[in-house]
Design a protein around this motif. Structure first.
Motif: not given
Length: 134
Positions: A12-23
């Motif tokens: 979940x931490x990795x997914x949130x970080x990827x989402x923040x980077x994309x946004x």
């Protein structure tokens, strides 16, 4: 000792970080990335007579100098023809990067490419300081 290397919390931490980077990338493109074509400024005797976007293809001349022809082609501009004797302006070729300039001194013309995010007045060409003798 049989321990998991990755657990659900790590995923979940990795997914949130990827989402923040994309946004963040999309926000940067929407607000700061300058995908717009540049503008050209044409000055006659140091006065701006025409400011034009380079987003179309066109050939034109100024009413004040009908024998000088400009060409806009694929987001770039050039002196296509001039009646001056040396034709340095014509040999300058296409300009497409903000800050590039060409001049036809016999006709008193300066062609400059500027960014669409700033106007020609906001971009100083030169800053000159004067020294006082005391």
């Amino acid at each position: 000792m049989n321990r998991k290397v990755i657990n659900k919390k790590d995923i979940w931490i990795v997914l949130v970080l990827v989402l923040v980077a994309v946004l963040t990338r999309f926000a940067y493109q929407a607000f700061y990335d300058d995908d717009k074509p540049p503008k050209a400024v044409i000055m006659l005797n140091h006065k701006i007579v025409k400011e034009i976007l380079l987003d179309h293809d066109e050939t034109f001349s100024l009413p004040e100098r009908p024998h000088v022809v400009f060409e806009i082609n694929h987001n770039r501009i050039r002196f296509q023809h001039s009646d001056c004797p040396d034709l340095i302006c014509v040999r300058s070729g296409y300009l497409d990067t903000p800050g590039q300039m060409a001049a036809c001194l016999p006709n008193g013309l300066i062609l400059k490419v500027i960014s669409t995010s700033r106007s020609a007045v906001e971009e100083p060409d030169m800053v000159v300081g004067m020294k006082s003798d005391g």
